[in-house]
Motif scaffolding. Structure first.
Motif, PDB file in Angstrom:
ATOM      1  N   GLU A  42       0.872  -1.262   0.016  1.00  0.00           N
ATOM      2  CA  GLU A  42      -0.044  -0.065   0.036  1.00  0.00           C
ATOM      3  C   GLU A  42       0.713   1.150  -0.179  1.00  0.00           C
ATOM      4  O   GLU A  42       0.355   2.268  -0.534  1.00  0.00           O
ATOM      5  CB  GLU A  42      -1.017  -0.044   1.166  1.00  0.00           C
ATOM      6  CG  GLU A  42      -1.948  -1.061   1.129  1.00  0.00           C
ATOM      7  CD  GLU A  42      -3.351  -0.647   2.008  1.00  0.00           C
ATOM      8  OE1 GLU A  42      -3.297   0.562   2.458  1.00  0.00           O
ATOM      9  OE2 GLU A  42      -3.954  -1.337   2.385  1.00  0.00           O
ATOM     10  N   TRP A  51       1.409   2.759  -3.422  1.00  0.00           N
ATOM     11  CA  TRP A  51       0.125   3.152  -4.336  1.00  0.00           C
ATOM     12  C   TRP A  51       0.283   4.394  -4.652  1.00  0.00           C
ATOM     13  O   TRP A  51      -0.084   4.951  -5.997  1.00  0.00           O
ATOM     14  CB  TRP A  51      -1.031   2.930  -3.490  1.00  0.00           C
ATOM     15  CG  TRP A  51      -1.573   1.341  -3.684  1.00  0.00           C
ATOM     16  CD1 TRP A  51      -0.564   0.118  -4.164  1.00  0.00           C
ATOM     17  CD2 TRP A  51      -2.463   0.647  -2.920  1.00  0.00           C
ATOM     18  NE1 TRP A  51      -1.189  -0.914  -3.893  1.00  0.00           N
ATOM     19  CE2 TRP A  51      -2.495  -0.820  -2.892  1.00  0.00           C
ATOM     20  CE3 TRP A  51      -3.534   1.429  -1.939  1.00  0.00           C
ATOM     21  CZ2 TRP A  51      -3.340  -1.488  -2.315  1.00  0.00           C
ATOM     22  CZ3 TRP A  51      -4.332   0.302  -1.332  1.00  0.00           C
ATOM     23  CH2 TRP A  51      -4.068  -0.937  -1.425  1.00  0.00           C
ATOM     24  N   ARG A  78      -7.305   4.351  -3.156  1.00  0.00           N
ATOM     25  CA  ARG A  78      -6.861   3.328  -2.213  1.00  0.00           C
ATOM     26  C   ARG A  78      -7.863   2.369  -1.834  1.00  0.00           C
ATOM     27  O   ARG A  78      -7.788   1.268  -1.559  1.00  0.00           O
ATOM     28  CB  ARG A  78      -6.429   4.251  -0.896  1.00  0.00           C
ATOM     29  CG  ARG A  78      -4.959   4.886  -1.248  1.00  0.00           C
ATOM     30  CD  ARG A  78      -4.699   5.525   0.342  1.00  0.00           C
ATOM     31  NE  ARG A  78      -3.577   6.234   0.204  1.00  0.00           N
ATOM     32  CZ  ARG A  78      -2.254   6.024   0.149  1.00  0.00           C
ATOM     33  NH1 ARG A  78      -2.032   4.640   0.185  1.00  0.00           N
ATOM     34  NH2 ARG A  78      -1.227   6.869  -0.014  1.00  0.00           N
TER      35      ARG A  78
END
Length: 252
Positions: free
Chosen positions: A153, A156, A178
């Motif tokens: 994450e 990203w 997200r």
């Protein structure tokens, strides 16, 4: 070092770093030998080598010197997989096209873009913007979202362009994006609901290699009228099955 005189400083540093990697790969291991091979001061060679060790491209062994690092091994597997990918994937892309009648794409991630490495047109008289070699923003495509969703994450945001507006439906807010990638992880496939091309919807699933890395994605694309919510539920398992079959070819 030849060929870098007059180049911007960053370009020269990059060229020297790549040359250093090549020399280590050729069997040059000590700092003194590397400096001599590159024609740079020992301090410069040390600075380059230290940065490459920190990034995982080199590893340093006491009394033995430098060796190629784990990140290069992983990249090597990925490069090999991508070279073989279109050939290995083609029968499964054909299976998916025949089962759905729609256009099928195979794509890989390069930076913040998806590169289309294969395309099989569907049976409908439908002209899509994509072709082999096309590049589109990863955040606006189902292929891109299928690939990005399985990266950590924290990276990203690096592949996200704030305010991107390929169409009025493109997700241009990072937090919304997200959440979209988290949903993609949970359901196992990604969606492009007219986010990259007006009037076109896509369903995509990730392809894994034998090292547990997502190296590509496969998708079905067609006009929105042929891919409503009900048909998405019919097509998605087929896309996932094609992705599983290609992944098995890569040793996953």
């Amino acid at each position: 070092m030849g060929g870098v005189k007059g180049e911007p400083r960053g370009t020269q540093t990059l060229a020297r770093g790549l040359a250093l990697l090549e020399k280590v790969g050729e069997g040059v291991h000590t700092l003194e030998e590397l400096a001599r091979a590159l024609g740079v001061p020992k301090s410069t060679a040390h600075r380059l080598a230290r940065a490459l060790v920190q990034a995982g491209y080199l590893r340093h062994q006491p009394r033995r010197g430098y060796a190629l690092g784990p990140k290069l091994i992983r990249l090597g597997f990925q490069a090999h997989a991508q070279q073989e990918l279109p050939l290995l994937a083609r029968p499964h892309l054909e299976w998916l096209r025949d089962r759905t009648g729609e256009t099928v794409h195979l794509g890989v991630l390069e930076g913040g873009e998806v590169v289309y490495v294969d395309k099989l047109p569907g049976r409908r008289e439908l002209q899509l913007a994509s072709r082999v070699g096309s590049r589109f923003p990863a955040q606006s495509t189902a292929l891109g979202k299928a690939l990005l969703a399985h990266l950590p994450e924290e990276v990203w945001a690096r592949h996200f362009v704030p305010g991107l507006r390929r169409t009025p439906r493109t997700i241009g807010d990072l937090e919304a994006f997200r959440e979209e990638l988290r949903c993609t992880q949970v359901r196992g496939y990604a969606l492009d609901l007219e986010e990259n091309e007006v009037g076109v919807r896509c369903v995509a699933a990730p392809i894994w290699d034998g090292q547990g890395q997502v190296v590509a994605a496969v998708s079905v694309s067609t006009a929105s009228v042929y891919l409503d919510e009900t048909r998405i539920q019919e097509v998605a398992p087929l896309v996932q099955e094609a992705a599983r079959r290609i992944s098995a070819e890569l040793g996953a």
